[in-house]
Design a protein around this motif. Sequence first.
Motif, PDB file in Angstrom:
ATOM      1  N   GLY A  78      -5.910  -5.484   4.070  1.00  0.00           N
ATOM      2  CA  GLY A  78      -5.831  -4.760   2.808  1.00  0.00           C
ATOM      3  C   GLY A  78      -6.240  -3.308   2.910  1.00  0.00           C
ATOM      4  N   ASP A  79      -6.879  -2.914   3.993  1.00  0.00           N
ATOM      5  CA  ASP A  79      -7.234  -1.505   4.143  1.00  0.00           C
ATOM      6  C   ASP A  79      -5.972  -0.678   4.411  1.00  0.00           C
ATOM      7  OD1 ASP A  79      -9.947  -1.691   3.652  1.00  0.00           O
ATOM      8  OD2 ASP A  79     -10.459  -2.055   5.742  1.00  0.00           O
ATOM      9  N   CYS A  80      -6.011   0.544   3.972  1.00  0.00           N
ATOM     10  CA  CYS A  80      -4.811   1.382   4.002  1.00  0.00           C
ATOM     11  C   CYS A  80      -5.209   2.845   4.020  1.00  0.00           C
ATOM     12  CB  CYS A  80      -4.002   1.079   2.737  1.00  0.00           C
ATOM     13  SG  CYS A  80      -2.529   2.070   2.557  1.00  0.00           S
ATOM     14  N   PHE A  81      -4.476   3.655   4.788  1.00  0.00           N
ATOM     15  CA  PHE A  81      -4.773   5.086   4.831  1.00  0.00           C
ATOM     16  C   PHE A  81      -3.560   5.832   5.358  1.00  0.00           C
ATOM     17  CE2 PHE A  81      -6.463   2.722   8.361  1.00  0.00           C
ATOM     18  CZ  PHE A  81      -5.906   3.349   9.463  1.00  0.00           C
ATOM     19  N   CYS A 112       4.070   3.043   8.456  1.00  0.00           N
ATOM     20  CA  CYS A 112       5.265   3.794   8.047  1.00  0.00           C
ATOM     21  C   CYS A 112       5.167   5.201   8.611  1.00  0.00           C
ATOM     22  CB  CYS A 112       5.367   3.866   6.522  1.00  0.00           C
ATOM     23  SG  CYS A 112       5.806   2.299   5.775  1.00  0.00           S
ATOM     24  N   ARG A 165      11.009  -2.598  11.646  1.00  0.00           N
ATOM     25  CA  ARG A 165      11.490  -3.481  10.593  1.00  0.00           C
ATOM     26  C   ARG A 165      12.594  -2.864   9.745  1.00  0.00           C
ATOM     27  NH1 ARG A 165       8.841  -7.765   8.856  1.00  0.00           N
ATOM     28  NH2 ARG A 165      10.894  -8.104   7.956  1.00  0.00           N
ATOM     29  N   LEU A 224       3.968  11.534   2.174  1.00  0.00           N
ATOM     30  CA  LEU A 224       4.001  10.068   2.257  1.00  0.00           C
ATOM     31  C   LEU A 224       2.955   9.463   1.325  1.00  0.00           C
ATOM     32  CD1 LEU A 224       5.307   7.701   3.868  1.00  0.00           C
ATOM     33  CD2 LEU A 224       3.465   7.948   5.536  1.00  0.00           C
ATOM     34  N   GLN A 273       1.975   9.428   9.091  1.00  0.00           N
ATOM     35  CA  GLN A 273       1.943   7.972   9.246  1.00  0.00           C
ATOM     36  C   GLN A 273       1.064   7.334   8.172  1.00  0.00           C
ATOM     37  OE1 GLN A 273       0.793   6.646  13.207  1.00  0.00           O
ATOM     38  NE2 GLN A 273      -0.120   4.775  12.407  1.00  0.00           N
ATOM     39  N   SER A 274       1.467   6.188   7.674  1.00  0.00           N
ATOM     40  CA  SER A 274       0.550   5.345   6.903  1.00  0.00           C
ATOM     41  C   SER A 274       0.317   4.073   7.690  1.00  0.00           C
ATOM     42  CB  SER A 274       1.118   5.022   5.517  1.00  0.00           C
ATOM     43  OG  SER A 274       2.306   4.268   5.619  1.00  0.00           O
ATOM     44  N   VAL A 283       0.900  -2.661   9.596  1.00  0.00           N
ATOM     45  CA  VAL A 283       2.221  -2.233   9.132  1.00  0.00           C
ATOM     46  C   VAL A 283       2.160  -0.721   8.940  1.00  0.00           C
ATOM     47  CG1 VAL A 283       4.008  -2.482   7.391  1.00  0.00           C
ATOM     48  CG2 VAL A 283       2.569  -4.449   7.991  1.00  0.00           C
ATOM     49  N   ARG A 290      -2.721   3.708  -2.952  1.00  0.00           N
ATOM     50  CA  ARG A 290      -3.708   3.436  -1.921  1.00  0.00           C
ATOM     51  C   ARG A 290      -4.018   4.630  -1.038  1.00  0.00           C
ATOM     52  NH1 ARG A 290      -5.101  -1.481  -0.339  1.00  0.00           N
ATOM     53  NH2 ARG A 290      -6.747  -0.211   0.579  1.00  0.00           N
ATOM     54  N   ALA A 291      -3.005   5.427  -0.725  1.00  0.00           N
ATOM     55  CA  ALA A 291      -3.209   6.556   0.187  1.00  0.00           C
ATOM     56  C   ALA A 291      -2.048   7.507  -0.011  1.00  0.00           C
ATOM     57  CB  ALA A 291      -3.255   6.066   1.629  1.00  0.00           C
ATOM     58  N   GLU A 314      -2.330  -5.742   7.585  1.00  0.00           N
ATOM     59  CA  GLU A 314      -1.812  -6.994   7.011  1.00  0.00           C
ATOM     60  C   GLU A 314      -2.780  -8.134   7.331  1.00  0.00           C
ATOM     61  OE1 GLU A 314       0.335 -10.231   5.725  1.00  0.00           O
ATOM     62  OE2 GLU A 314      -0.126 -10.048   7.849  1.00  0.00           O
ATOM     63  N   LEU A 360      -2.242  -7.715  12.537  1.00  0.00           N
ATOM     64  CA  LEU A 360      -0.976  -7.003  12.359  1.00  0.00           C
ATOM     65  C   LEU A 360      -1.197  -5.770  11.502  1.00  0.00           C
ATOM     66  CD1 LEU A 360       2.215  -7.475  12.803  1.00  0.00           C
ATOM     67  CD2 LEU A 360       2.202  -8.177  10.406  1.00  0.00           C
ATOM     68  N   GLU A 382       5.962  -2.767  12.524  1.00  0.00           N
ATOM     69  CA  GLU A 382       4.810  -3.659  12.658  1.00  0.00           C
ATOM     70  C   GLU A 382       4.240  -3.530  14.066  1.00  0.00           C
ATOM     71  OE1 GLU A 382       6.021  -7.436   9.853  1.00  0.00           O
ATOM     72  OE2 GLU A 382       7.019  -7.202  11.777  1.00  0.00           O
ATOM     73  N   TYR A 392      -1.232   0.085   7.062  1.00  0.00           N
ATOM     74  CA  TYR A 392      -1.698  -0.957   6.139  1.00  0.00           C
ATOM     75  C   TYR A 392      -2.088  -2.157   6.999  1.00  0.00           C
ATOM     76  CZ  TYR A 392      -1.776  -3.841   1.889  1.00  0.00           C
ATOM     77  OH  TYR A 392      -2.164  -4.636   0.840  1.00  0.00           O
ATOM     78  N   VAL A 439       9.586   1.775   8.980  1.00  0.00           N
ATOM     79  CA  VAL A 439       8.512   0.791   8.896  1.00  0.00           C
ATOM     80  C   VAL A 439       8.438   0.047  10.229  1.00  0.00           C
ATOM     81  CG1 VAL A 439       7.533  -1.145   7.622  1.00  0.00           C
ATOM     82  CG2 VAL A 439       9.056   0.478   6.454  1.00  0.00           C
TER      83      VAL A 439
END
Lengths: 107, 107
Positions: free
Chosen positions: A74-77, A98, A23, B29, A51-52, A96, B23-24, A56, A94, A33, A54, A31
Amino acid sequence: MSETSELIGKWVPSGEGVERRVRAEDPALMVVEFRFQTGGVGTLHSHPHVQSTYVERGVFDFTMDGKTTRISAGDCFVIPSNTEHGCTCIEAGLLVDCFTPRRDDFL
Amino acid sequence: MSETSELIGKWVPSGEGVERRVRAEDPALMVVEFRFQTGGVGTLHSHPHVQSTYVERGVFDFTMDGKTTRISAGDCFVIPSNTEHGCTCIEAGLLVDCFTPRRDDFL
């Protein structure tokens, strides 16, 4: 919003039941997807990039460093450098992601 | 998923009509959600960190380097280091931002 590759913005296959789309990118940050069909698999792998992820939408069983966790919207790490990770998609969705630095192998 | 700060996972005020939640994070990062009320303002600012912004929901007028663009769910871009940026929220929503390196000022 540089356009260094024709792959930016285009969906490409990325394993069984998975497509990815770059993206946005900068040498330091990218970024991407990842669109999963139910049952799609992100094969266990690792890379030096931090890496992160998220969520979606969708539900996934995500494995990091040998431990599997069910994740949903909504989970993210963050996945540290060179840490093995992968997932199985339980409900289509999906992710997302980074990466720092940029995943030049995606361009 | 280190817990170096009590601020991780907690909503804190971040300007007029805006809250943020880390969030993380990893030294390289950081993922931060910014929740906007309609009319909320992200004041023009810049930082050496490279940033990505992903619109999870809502509508925003986003200004980067003097140019304003209307963005909505699914839009995504990278903000280069030291590039002035800010936004006004047109319809309440959520931005998911990543920063490299970590915004230590958020911890």
